[in-house]
Scaffold this motif. Structure first.
Motif, PDB file in Angstrom:
ATOM      1  N   VAL A 229      72.761-109.980  57.229  1.00  0.00           N
ATOM      2  CA  VAL A 229      72.347-111.305  56.766  1.00  0.00           C
ATOM      3  C   VAL A 229      70.898-111.567  57.167  1.00  0.00           C
ATOM      4  O   VAL A 229      70.107-112.095  56.371  1.00  0.00           O
ATOM      5  CB  VAL A 229      73.292-112.394  57.329  1.00  0.00           C
ATOM      6  N   LYS A 230      70.525-111.191  58.360  1.00  0.00           N
ATOM      7  CA  LYS A 230      69.159-111.402  58.849  1.00  0.00           C
ATOM      8  C   LYS A 230      68.149-110.639  57.991  1.00  0.00           C
ATOM      9  O   LYS A 230      67.088-111.171  57.632  1.00  0.00           O
ATOM     10  CB  LYS A 230      69.066-110.956  60.312  1.00  0.00           C
ATOM     11  N   GLU A 231      68.459-109.399  57.639  1.00  0.00           N
ATOM     12  CA  GLU A 231      67.561-108.597  56.803  1.00  0.00           C
ATOM     13  C   GLU A 231      67.427-109.189  55.402  1.00  0.00           C
ATOM     14  O   GLU A 231      66.334-109.241  54.841  1.00  0.00           O
ATOM     15  CB  GLU A 231      68.071-107.160  56.703  1.00  0.00           C
ATOM     16  N   VAL A 232      68.549-109.634  54.839  1.00  0.00           N
ATOM     17  CA  VAL A 232      68.526-110.228  53.499  1.00  0.00           C
ATOM     18  C   VAL A 232      67.707-111.512  53.507  1.00  0.00           C
ATOM     19  O   VAL A 232      66.894-111.751  52.614  1.00  0.00           O
ATOM     20  CB  VAL A 232      69.952-110.484  52.974  1.00  0.00           C
ATOM     21  N   ALA A 233      67.905-112.348  54.517  1.00  0.00           N
ATOM     22  CA  ALA A 233      67.164-113.606  54.610  1.00  0.00           C
ATOM     23  C   ALA A 233      65.661-113.348  54.650  1.00  0.00           C
ATOM     24  O   ALA A 233      64.884-114.017  53.960  1.00  0.00           O
ATOM     25  CB  ALA A 233      67.610-114.382  55.849  1.00  0.00           C
ATOM     26  N   ALA A 234      65.242-112.357  55.435  1.00  0.00           N
ATOM     27  CA  ALA A 234      63.821-112.020  55.523  1.00  0.00           C
ATOM     28  C   ALA A 234      63.297-111.474  54.188  1.00  0.00           C
ATOM     29  O   ALA A 234      62.188-111.798  53.768  1.00  0.00           O
ATOM     30  CB  ALA A 234      63.582-111.003  56.634  1.00  0.00           C
ATOM     31  N   LEU A 235      64.101-110.680  53.508  1.00  0.00           N
ATOM     32  CA  LEU A 235      63.693-110.079  52.244  1.00  0.00           C
ATOM     33  C   LEU A 235      63.482-111.121  51.148  1.00  0.00           C
ATOM     34  O   LEU A 235      62.479-111.088  50.432  1.00  0.00           O
ATOM     35  CB  LEU A 235      64.734-109.053  51.776  1.00  0.00           C
ATOM     36  N   ILE A 236      64.420-112.057  51.022  1.00  0.00           N
ATOM     37  CA  ILE A 236      64.333-113.014  49.915  1.00  0.00           C
ATOM     38  C   ILE A 236      63.679-114.337  50.301  1.00  0.00           C
ATOM     39  O   ILE A 236      63.502-115.210  49.459  1.00  0.00           O
ATOM     40  CB  ILE A 236      65.711-113.250  49.252  1.00  0.00           C
ATOM     41  N   GLY A 237      63.319-114.491  51.569  1.00  0.00           N
ATOM     42  CA  GLY A 237      62.568-115.666  52.001  1.00  0.00           C
ATOM     43  C   GLY A 237      63.376-116.943  52.136  1.00  0.00           C
ATOM     44  O   GLY A 237      62.903-118.027  51.798  1.00  0.00           O
TER      45      GLY A 237
ATOM     46  N   TYR B   6      74.419-117.152  54.180  1.00  0.00           N
ATOM     47  CA  TYR B   6      75.849-117.387  54.410  1.00  0.00           C
ATOM     48  C   TYR B   6      76.419-118.302  53.325  1.00  0.00           C
ATOM     49  O   TYR B   6      77.522-118.078  52.823  1.00  0.00           O
ATOM     50  CB  TYR B   6      76.109-118.009  55.786  1.00  0.00           C
ATOM     51  N   GLN B   7      75.666-119.353  52.948  1.00  0.00           N
ATOM     52  CA  GLN B   7      76.132-120.255  51.890  1.00  0.00           C
ATOM     53  C   GLN B   7      76.335-119.496  50.581  1.00  0.00           C
ATOM     54  O   GLN B   7      77.339-119.684  49.900  1.00  0.00           O
ATOM     55  CB  GLN B   7      75.114-121.368  51.655  1.00  0.00           C
ATOM     56  N   LEU B   8      75.361-118.662  50.215  1.00  0.00           N
ATOM     57  CA  LEU B   8      75.462-117.902  48.970  1.00  0.00           C
ATOM     58  C   LEU B   8      76.675-116.974  48.993  1.00  0.00           C
ATOM     59  O   LEU B   8      77.367-116.820  47.991  1.00  0.00           O
ATOM     60  CB  LEU B   8      74.176-117.093  48.742  1.00  0.00           C
ATOM     61  N   LEU B   9      76.926-116.360  50.143  1.00  0.00           N
ATOM     62  CA  LEU B   9      78.081-115.470  50.273  1.00  0.00           C
ATOM     63  C   LEU B   9      79.388-116.252  50.147  1.00  0.00           C
ATOM     64  O   LEU B   9      80.296-115.846  49.418  1.00  0.00           O
ATOM     65  CB  LEU B   9      78.034-114.728  51.612  1.00  0.00           C
ATOM     66  N   LEU B  10      79.490-117.380  50.835  1.00  0.00           N
ATOM     67  CA  LEU B  10      80.721-118.162  50.823  1.00  0.00           C
ATOM     68  C   LEU B  10      80.980-118.820  49.467  1.00  0.00           C
ATOM     69  O   LEU B  10      82.129-119.001  49.072  1.00  0.00           O
ATOM     70  CB  LEU B  10      80.691-119.215  51.931  1.00  0.00           C
ATOM     71  N   MET B  11      79.901-119.154  48.736  1.00  0.00           N
ATOM     72  CA  MET B  11      80.055-119.738  47.402  1.00  0.00           C
ATOM     73  C   MET B  11      80.355-118.673  46.348  1.00  0.00           C
ATOM     74  O   MET B  11      80.696-118.998  45.223  1.00  0.00           O
ATOM     75  CB  MET B  11      78.780-120.478  46.991  1.00  0.00           C
ATOM     76  N   GLY B  12      80.190-117.404  46.719  1.00  0.00           N
ATOM     77  CA  GLY B  12      80.437-116.336  45.764  1.00  0.00           C
ATOM     78  C   GLY B  12      79.259-116.020  44.863  1.00  0.00           C
ATOM     79  O   GLY B  12      79.384-115.249  43.918  1.00  0.00           O
ATOM     80  N   ARG B  13      78.107-116.596  45.134  1.00  0.00           N
ATOM     81  CA  ARG B  13      76.924-116.326  44.318  1.00  0.00           C
ATOM     82  C   ARG B  13      76.246-115.021  44.717  1.00  0.00           C
ATOM     83  O   ARG B  13      75.458-114.475  43.961  1.00  0.00           O
ATOM     84  CB  ARG B  13      75.935-117.487  44.425  1.00  0.00           C
TER      85      ARG B  13
END
Length: 75
Positions: free
Chosen positions: A14-22, A29-36
């Motif tokens: 999650v930390k790597e993804v957050a840094a990658l997409i800004g 976590y919200q995007l994962l839990l919402m299924g997006r």
């Protein structure tokens, strides 16, 4: 116990993804839990997200701010 299938694709935290997409880790976590965004939950709070899934969110237009409640004057 979760068994992950072997894959050629890089899995990101999650930390790597957050840094990658800004965005913040909380937003990932919200995007994962919402299924997006798809990923694999490996324990109570740890997720692994395929790199290709994270890259779908690069250069994505986002609406910033609160929507207007009425149209601007003079239009």
């Amino acid at each position: 116990m979760i068994v992950l299938e072997p894959t050629q694709e890089r899995l990101m935290t999650v930390k790597e993804v957050a840094a990658l997409i800004g965005v913040t880790e909380g937003r990932v976590y919200q995007l994962l839990l919402m299924g997006r965004m798809s990923g694999v939950k490996v324990n109570e709070k740890a997720w692994l997200i395929p790199e290709s899934e994270a890259k779908k969110f690069l250069n994505r237009p986002t609406a910033v701010g609160r929507p207007r409640s009425r149209s601007p004057q003079g239009i």
